[in-house]
Design an enzyme around this catalytic site. Sequence first.
Site, PDB file in Angstrom:
ATOM      1  N   HIS A 311      69.730  25.161  53.331  1.00  0.00           N
ATOM      2  CA  HIS A 311      71.067  24.663  52.971  1.00  0.00           C
ATOM      3  C   HIS A 311      70.984  23.158  52.747  1.00  0.00           C
ATOM      4  CE1 HIS A 311      75.394  23.964  53.183  1.00  0.00           C
ATOM      5  NE2 HIS A 311      75.532  25.259  52.999  1.00  0.00           N
ATOM      6  N   ASP A 368      74.816  33.421  53.657  1.00  0.00           N
ATOM      7  CA  ASP A 368      74.504  34.561  52.785  1.00  0.00           C
ATOM      8  C   ASP A 368      73.449  35.488  53.357  1.00  0.00           C
ATOM      9  OD1 ASP A 368      74.923  32.112  50.367  1.00  0.00           O
ATOM     10  OD2 ASP A 368      76.218  33.867  50.584  1.00  0.00           O
TER      11      ASP A 368
HETATM   12  C1  SDX Z   1      75.740  28.553  49.758  1.00  0.00           C
HETATM   13  O1  SDX Z   1      76.887  23.772  49.627  1.00  0.00           O
HETATM   14  C2  SDX Z   1      77.408  24.716  50.308  1.00  0.00           C
HETATM   15  O2  SDX Z   1      78.126  24.491  51.246  1.00  0.00           O
HETATM   16  C3  SDX Z   1      77.131  26.110  49.824  1.00  0.00           C
HETATM   17  C4  SDX Z   1      77.640  27.243  50.708  1.00  0.00           C
HETATM   18  C5  SDX Z   1      79.151  27.325  50.693  1.00  0.00           C
HETATM   19  O3  SDX Z   1      79.706  27.919  51.626  1.00  0.00           O
HETATM   20  O4  SDX Z   1      79.763  26.868  49.690  1.00  0.00           O
HETATM   21  O5  SDX Z   1      77.186  27.061  52.051  1.00  0.00           O
HETATM   22  C6  SDX Z   1      77.152  28.595  50.209  1.00  0.00           C
HETATM   23  O6  SDX Z   1      75.501  28.321  48.617  1.00  0.00           O
HETATM   24  C7  SDX Z   1      74.637  28.720  50.770  1.00  0.00           C
HETATM   25  C8  SDX Z   1      73.208  28.549  50.140  1.00  0.00           C
HETATM   26  C9  SDX Z   1      72.844  29.864  49.454  1.00  0.00           C
HETATM   27  N1  SDX Z   1      71.606  29.689  48.687  1.00  0.00           N
HETATM   28  C10 SDX Z   1      70.462  30.313  49.059  1.00  0.00           C
HETATM   29  O7  SDX Z   1      70.330  30.931  50.116  1.00  0.00           O
HETATM   30  C11 SDX Z   1      69.341  30.174  48.048  1.00  0.00           C
HETATM   31  C12 SDX Z   1      68.041  29.801  48.785  1.00  0.00           C
HETATM   32  N2  SDX Z   1      68.180  28.420  49.299  1.00  0.00           N
HETATM   33  C13 SDX Z   1      67.681  27.368  48.460  1.00  0.00           C
HETATM   34  O8  SDX Z   1      67.641  27.567  47.096  1.00  0.00           O
HETATM   35  C14 SDX Z   1      68.055  25.967  48.941  1.00  0.00           C
HETATM   36  O9  SDX Z   1      67.836  25.934  50.303  1.00  0.00           O
HETATM   37  C15 SDX Z   1      69.452  25.454  48.650  1.00  0.00           C
HETATM   38  C16 SDX Z   1      69.776  25.549  47.218  1.00  0.00           C
HETATM   39  C17 SDX Z   1      70.471  26.195  49.462  1.00  0.00           C
HETATM   40  C18 SDX Z   1      69.478  23.984  49.070  1.00  0.00           C
HETATM   41  O10 SDX Z   1      68.657  23.299  48.217  1.00  0.00           O
HETATM   42  P1  SDX Z   1      68.400  21.703  48.377  1.00  0.00           P
HETATM   43  O11 SDX Z   1      69.241  21.115  49.436  1.00  0.00           O
HETATM   44  O12 SDX Z   1      68.437  21.105  47.017  1.00  0.00           O
HETATM   45  O13 SDX Z   1      66.976  21.648  48.968  1.00  0.00           O
HETATM   46  P2  SDX Z   1      65.666  21.731  48.114  1.00  0.00           P
HETATM   47  O14 SDX Z   1      65.780  22.801  47.095  1.00  0.00           O
HETATM   48  O15 SDX Z   1      65.300  20.360  47.647  1.00  0.00           O
HETATM   49  O16 SDX Z   1      64.601  22.219  49.230  1.00  0.00           O
HETATM   50  C19 SDX Z   1      64.031  21.258  50.139  1.00  0.00           C
HETATM   51  C20 SDX Z   1      62.657  21.815  50.448  1.00  0.00           C
HETATM   52  C21 SDX Z   1      61.864  22.139  49.182  1.00  0.00           C
HETATM   53  O17 SDX Z   1      60.494  21.999  49.479  1.00  0.00           O
HETATM   54  P3  SDX Z   1      59.745  20.590  49.057  1.00  0.00           P
HETATM   55  O18 SDX Z   1      59.994  20.420  47.549  1.00  0.00           O
HETATM   56  O19 SDX Z   1      60.427  19.500  49.871  1.00  0.00           O
HETATM   57  O20 SDX Z   1      58.301  20.819  49.402  1.00  0.00           O
HETATM   58  O21 SDX Z   1      62.791  23.067  51.147  1.00  0.00           O
HETATM   59  C22 SDX Z   1      62.243  24.108  50.352  1.00  0.00           C
HETATM   60  C23 SDX Z   1      62.132  23.600  48.935  1.00  0.00           C
HETATM   61  O22 SDX Z   1      61.063  24.232  48.264  1.00  0.00           O
HETATM   62  N3  SDX Z   1      63.193  25.232  50.428  1.00  0.00           N
HETATM   63  C24 SDX Z   1      62.847  26.495  50.566  1.00  0.00           C
HETATM   64  C25 SDX Z   1      64.064  27.205  50.637  1.00  0.00           C
HETATM   65  N4  SDX Z   1      65.080  26.357  50.541  1.00  0.00           N
HETATM   66  C26 SDX Z   1      64.538  25.125  50.410  1.00  0.00           C
HETATM   67  N5  SDX Z   1      61.637  27.111  50.636  1.00  0.00           N
HETATM   68  C27 SDX Z   1      61.666  28.454  50.770  1.00  0.00           C
HETATM   69  N6  SDX Z   1      62.791  29.220  50.856  1.00  0.00           N
HETATM   70  C28 SDX Z   1      64.010  28.612  50.800  1.00  0.00           C
HETATM   71  N7  SDX Z   1      65.116  29.347  50.882  1.00  0.00           N
END
Ligand code: SDX
Length: 433
Positions: A311, A368
Amino acid sequence: MINKTKQTGTATLNVKGKDIEFPIMSGTHGPDVVDVKRLYAEAGVFTLDPGFTSTGSCESQITFIDGEKGILLHRGYPIDQLAEQSGFLEVAYLLLNGELPTQNEFREFAGLVTQHTLLHTQMDRFFDGFRRDSHPMAMLTGTVGAMSAFYPGAMDSSDPEERNLAYIRLIAKMPTLAARIYKYTQGQRFVDPINELSYGENFLRMCFSVPAEKYKISPTLARAMDKIFILHADHEQNASTSTVRLAGSSGAHPYAAIAAGVASLWGPSHGGANEACLNMLREIGSVDRIPEFIARSKDKSDSFRLMGFGHRVYKNYDPRATVMQKTAHDVLDELGIDTPILRVAKELERLALEDDYFREKKLYPNVDFYSGVILDAMGFPTEMFTVLFALARTVGWVSQLNEFIEDPSQRIGRPRQIYTGAAQRDFVPISDR
Ligand code: SDX
């Protein structure tokens, strides 16, 4: 009343040899902000913050999130207390008005919503234009966007009475629209709402009752539905809420702004993650395949991510996930379902939280992760999950939109950029190219 920040310091920025001071403002909870609105006027430079990881777009009094501590408050009330002790329509009143309603206030609000649950009969013909296999979110985006064609009477966002009527219509009609979308995909007749039922009971009956037999209301499932709606109601300035605020900032009417929010929520990184998470749990299939998927989620050459994990704000447990996991047990116990999906989800959570990669990056289950397990057990197809998220988030969207409209400091949102394209050059006729 918005504008309750107070200046508690100053920040000095030296731009090209010139020191410029900016006020540091404090709110009730959470990080202070540096008010940089004079930066361009005084220094001729913009800030740049793709993804807005360090940028606040507004002052708000609706929802507070502490990502480090895993805290979520709606108008000051912790989400676990609201989920356990309140009801969705009561939380809707709280988000919209700022205080929990008295019994009379709630009776009047719930009565108003109940009066608006029916859809214009010609909206039903709108569905005939969709293929039966259309994605439910495609149909929701289309039908919410079309509402202004059927309810032209209250669209002026600058008129408090008109915009409040539009909010009530949106809150009241989203369950009816969502249920019709589900029925349409199933090839079943639409079921109209019944005023004596609660919001959650009405929705479940509109989805799952069939003319051939009397529909039996399950208080446990209706309570679980209501709790799931509460857990999805609002969440500060997330992508879809920011989309609603930006759309509304142009003066676009509430139906258009909420339709924009529906479209933004659909993405798999946002509200579409519940659908993607259940598909992922199904693909994993059994606990012995979990290590393979955890390895893939850490492999930078593989685009796979653990859906329902991570998140932007929570670097601790999403408090909604905790309540959702408990609700999953209640629903599965009530239905007598022993689905392998819940076992896979719990073992995946356990193994991921023991893994250094997830611990270092502070990746925890989010809202989720378990919601899909419950919705699947209740009989909703995976493609309907984000529709239910949008149904619930509508109360947050209209509350945030209204706060924007009533905020005297707000104006049309128009971000700037840093330009790195071609330098100015003269046109060359095609004959000379
Ligand atoms: C919702 O914003 C909100 O409040 C949203 C929400 C709401 O109620 O409105 O809470 C609802 O959208 C919840 C999130 C649902 N999405 C998912 O579950 C999809 C999977 N999660 C990711 O795509 C990600 O964690 C996000 C999109 C939720 C957050 O992305 P960020 O903050 O932009 O973080 P990032 O993508 O830059 O990740 C940081 C690091 C990365 O690695 P590095 O590049 O630093 O090496 O963490 C890793 C990412 O690769 N990473 C993950 C991961 N999520 C982040 N690695 C593996 N699995 C994951 N799920």
